[in-house]
Design a protein around this motif. Sequence first.
Motif, PDB file in Angstrom:
ATOM      1  N   HIS A 186       0.829  -1.204   0.000  1.00  0.00           N
ATOM      2  CA  HIS A 186       0.000   0.000   0.000  1.00  0.00           C
ATOM      3  C   HIS A 186       0.867   1.260   0.000  1.00  0.00           C
ATOM      4  O   HIS A 186       1.872   1.328   0.704  1.00  0.00           O
ATOM      5  CB  HIS A 186      -0.909  -0.020   1.234  1.00  0.00           C
ATOM      6  CG  HIS A 186      -1.952   1.033   1.239  1.00  0.00           C
ATOM      7  ND1 HIS A 186      -2.885   1.158   0.245  1.00  0.00           N
ATOM      8  CD2 HIS A 186      -2.215   2.025   2.126  1.00  0.00           C
ATOM      9  CE1 HIS A 186      -3.689   2.173   0.515  1.00  0.00           C
ATOM     10  NE2 HIS A 186      -3.306   2.718   1.643  1.00  0.00           N
ATOM     11  N   VAL A 187       0.465   2.248  -0.788  1.00  0.00           N
ATOM     12  CA  VAL A 187       1.153   3.537  -0.838  1.00  0.00           C
ATOM     13  C   VAL A 187       0.172   4.622  -0.407  1.00  0.00           C
ATOM     14  O   VAL A 187      -0.970   4.669  -0.872  1.00  0.00           O
ATOM     15  CB  VAL A 187       1.685   3.847  -2.253  1.00  0.00           C
ATOM     16  CG1 VAL A 187       2.290   5.246  -2.319  1.00  0.00           C
ATOM     17  CG2 VAL A 187       2.715   2.800  -2.677  1.00  0.00           C
ATOM     18  N   VAL A 188       0.637   5.469   0.506  1.00  0.00           N
ATOM     19  CA  VAL A 188      -0.143   6.601   1.003  1.00  0.00           C
ATOM     20  C   VAL A 188       0.598   7.876   0.630  1.00  0.00           C
ATOM     21  O   VAL A 188       1.811   7.962   0.833  1.00  0.00           O
ATOM     22  CB  VAL A 188      -0.305   6.525   2.545  1.00  0.00           C
ATOM     23  CG1 VAL A 188      -0.875   7.804   3.106  1.00  0.00           C
ATOM     24  CG2 VAL A 188      -1.152   5.338   2.939  1.00  0.00           C
ATOM     25  N   GLU A 189      -0.125   8.842   0.080  1.00  0.00           N
ATOM     26  CA  GLU A 189       0.480  10.133  -0.199  1.00  0.00           C
ATOM     27  C   GLU A 189      -0.075  11.155   0.778  1.00  0.00           C
ATOM     28  O   GLU A 189      -1.258  11.140   1.095  1.00  0.00           O
ATOM     29  CB  GLU A 189       0.213  10.557  -1.648  1.00  0.00           C
ATOM     30  CG  GLU A 189       0.957   9.665  -2.615  1.00  0.00           C
ATOM     31  CD  GLU A 189       0.904  10.133  -4.056  1.00  0.00           C
ATOM     32  OE1 GLU A 189       0.094  11.035  -4.384  1.00  0.00           O
ATOM     33  OE2 GLU A 189       1.676   9.589  -4.864  1.00  0.00           O
ATOM     34  N   LYS A 190       0.819  12.026   1.256  1.00  0.00           N
ATOM     35  CA  LYS A 190       0.438  13.038   2.230  1.00  0.00           C
ATOM     36  C   LYS A 190       1.014  14.387   1.827  1.00  0.00           C
ATOM     37  O   LYS A 190       1.989  14.448   1.084  1.00  0.00           O
ATOM     38  CB  LYS A 190       0.894  12.648   3.632  1.00  0.00           C
ATOM     39  CG  LYS A 190       2.403  12.582   3.799  1.00  0.00           C
ATOM     40  CD  LYS A 190       2.781  12.179   5.196  1.00  0.00           C
ATOM     41  CE  LYS A 190       4.272  12.164   5.427  1.00  0.00           C
ATOM     42  NZ  LYS A 190       4.967  13.426   5.236  1.00  0.00           N
ATOM     43  N   ASN A 191       0.388  15.462   2.325  1.00  0.00           N
ATOM     44  CA  ASN A 191       0.861  16.819   2.063  1.00  0.00           C
ATOM     45  C   ASN A 191       1.282  17.528   3.336  1.00  0.00           C
ATOM     46  O   ASN A 191       1.721  18.676   3.284  1.00  0.00           O
ATOM     47  CB  ASN A 191      -0.227  17.652   1.383  1.00  0.00           C
ATOM     48  CG  ASN A 191      -0.703  17.025   0.099  1.00  0.00           C
ATOM     49  OD1 ASN A 191      -1.827  16.575   0.029  1.00  0.00           O
ATOM     50  ND2 ASN A 191       0.146  16.981  -0.903  1.00  0.00           N
ATOM     51  N   VAL A 192       1.099  16.889   4.474  1.00  0.00           N
ATOM     52  CA  VAL A 192       1.460  17.430   5.781  1.00  0.00           C
ATOM     53  C   VAL A 192       2.303  16.373   6.491  1.00  0.00           C
ATOM     54  O   VAL A 192       2.346  15.224   6.054  1.00  0.00           O
ATOM     55  CB  VAL A 192       0.199  17.796   6.615  1.00  0.00           C
ATOM     56  CG1 VAL A 192      -0.608  18.889   5.919  1.00  0.00           C
ATOM     57  CG2 VAL A 192      -0.663  16.569   6.877  1.00  0.00           C
ATOM     58  N   PRO A 193       2.953  16.710   7.601  1.00  0.00           N
ATOM     59  CA  PRO A 193       3.798  15.712   8.261  1.00  0.00           C
ATOM     60  C   PRO A 193       3.068  14.439   8.704  1.00  0.00           C
ATOM     61  O   PRO A 193       3.613  13.346   8.592  1.00  0.00           O
ATOM     62  CB  PRO A 193       4.362  16.475   9.465  1.00  0.00           C
ATOM     63  CG  PRO A 193       4.382  17.900   9.020  1.00  0.00           C
ATOM     64  CD  PRO A 193       3.146  18.053   8.175  1.00  0.00           C
ATOM     65  N   ASP A 194       1.850  14.537   9.190  1.00  0.00           N
ATOM     66  CA  ASP A 194       1.121  13.406   9.749  1.00  0.00           C
ATOM     67  C   ASP A 194       0.576  12.508   8.639  1.00  0.00           C
ATOM     68  O   ASP A 194      -0.238  12.941   7.820  1.00  0.00           O
ATOM     69  CB  ASP A 194      -0.026  13.948  10.615  1.00  0.00           C
ATOM     70  CG  ASP A 194      -0.771  12.882  11.369  1.00  0.00           C
ATOM     71  OD1 ASP A 194      -0.765  11.705  10.959  1.00  0.00           O
ATOM     72  OD2 ASP A 194      -1.388  13.233  12.400  1.00  0.00           O
ATOM     73  N   ALA A 195       0.989  11.247   8.626  1.00  0.00           N
ATOM     74  CA  ALA A 195       0.568  10.302   7.584  1.00  0.00           C
ATOM     75  C   ALA A 195      -0.912   9.947   7.655  1.00  0.00           C
ATOM     76  O   ALA A 195      -1.448   9.369   6.709  1.00  0.00           O
ATOM     77  CB  ALA A 195       1.409   9.025   7.678  1.00  0.00           C
ATOM     78  N   PHE A 196      -1.588  10.289   8.740  1.00  0.00           N
ATOM     79  CA  PHE A 196      -3.002   9.953   8.882  1.00  0.00           C
ATOM     80  C   PHE A 196      -3.934  11.040   8.356  1.00  0.00           C
ATOM     81  O   PHE A 196      -5.099  10.777   8.083  1.00  0.00           O
ATOM     82  CB  PHE A 196      -3.330   9.671  10.357  1.00  0.00           C
ATOM     83  CG  PHE A 196      -2.760   8.371  10.851  1.00  0.00           C
ATOM     84  CD1 PHE A 196      -3.461   7.182  10.735  1.00  0.00           C
ATOM     85  CD2 PHE A 196      -1.504   8.337  11.432  1.00  0.00           C
ATOM     86  CE1 PHE A 196      -2.933   5.987  11.180  1.00  0.00           C
ATOM     87  CE2 PHE A 196      -0.954   7.140  11.884  1.00  0.00           C
ATOM     88  CZ  PHE A 196      -1.668   5.962  11.762  1.00  0.00           C
TER      89      PHE A 196
END
Length: 188
Positions: A80-90
């Motif tokens: 699974h790959v998650v993309e984020k725009n802020v420090p918190d991955a959630f």
Amino acid sequence: MSCSALIIIDMQRGMSETSVGERNNPDAEGNIYRLLTVWRKVRWPVVHVRHISRTPGSPFWPGQSGSEFQPALAPLPSEHVVEKNVPDAFVHSGLERWLQVRGIQQLVIVGVSTSNSVEASARMAGNLGFATQVISDATFTFAKHDYAGTYRTADEVHAMSLANLAGEYATILTTCDALSLIDFSPQV
């Protein structure tokens, strides 16, 4: 340790550029690779988190080579790959839901940077009720000046971030500690 998801945070090419500054734990990538290899062997879930910057010119801006995963740690098609725009991955990533749907309650967090995305994500994981482990020698950070203007080495920043997490949000382990908790005996 029962089935835990390995969460690999921001192990992108841009994190290995010299422009990011003095860092600690030069063996972190090797330790992440060791953990990743074992997770794949026991077929436990792996989540790769990628930071996609909203700032034009950032090495993590979409389409820049810095936003690509480091080749040795690149995800397999089944991971699974998650993309984020802020420090918190959630935050705004669907990660919590993805974990809940699969009944995953334990997380092992590695990656960069200890004082930013790792700490933010581990705090949220702990707050959400996940049993969270942060691997001290499979994470790293960078030197910086504290709020009073005092220069802090990367080791000092790293140690303080781990201290901030220890006990309340996460258990802090080494790579060897984490690997020693995995039961490799055949499951009946």
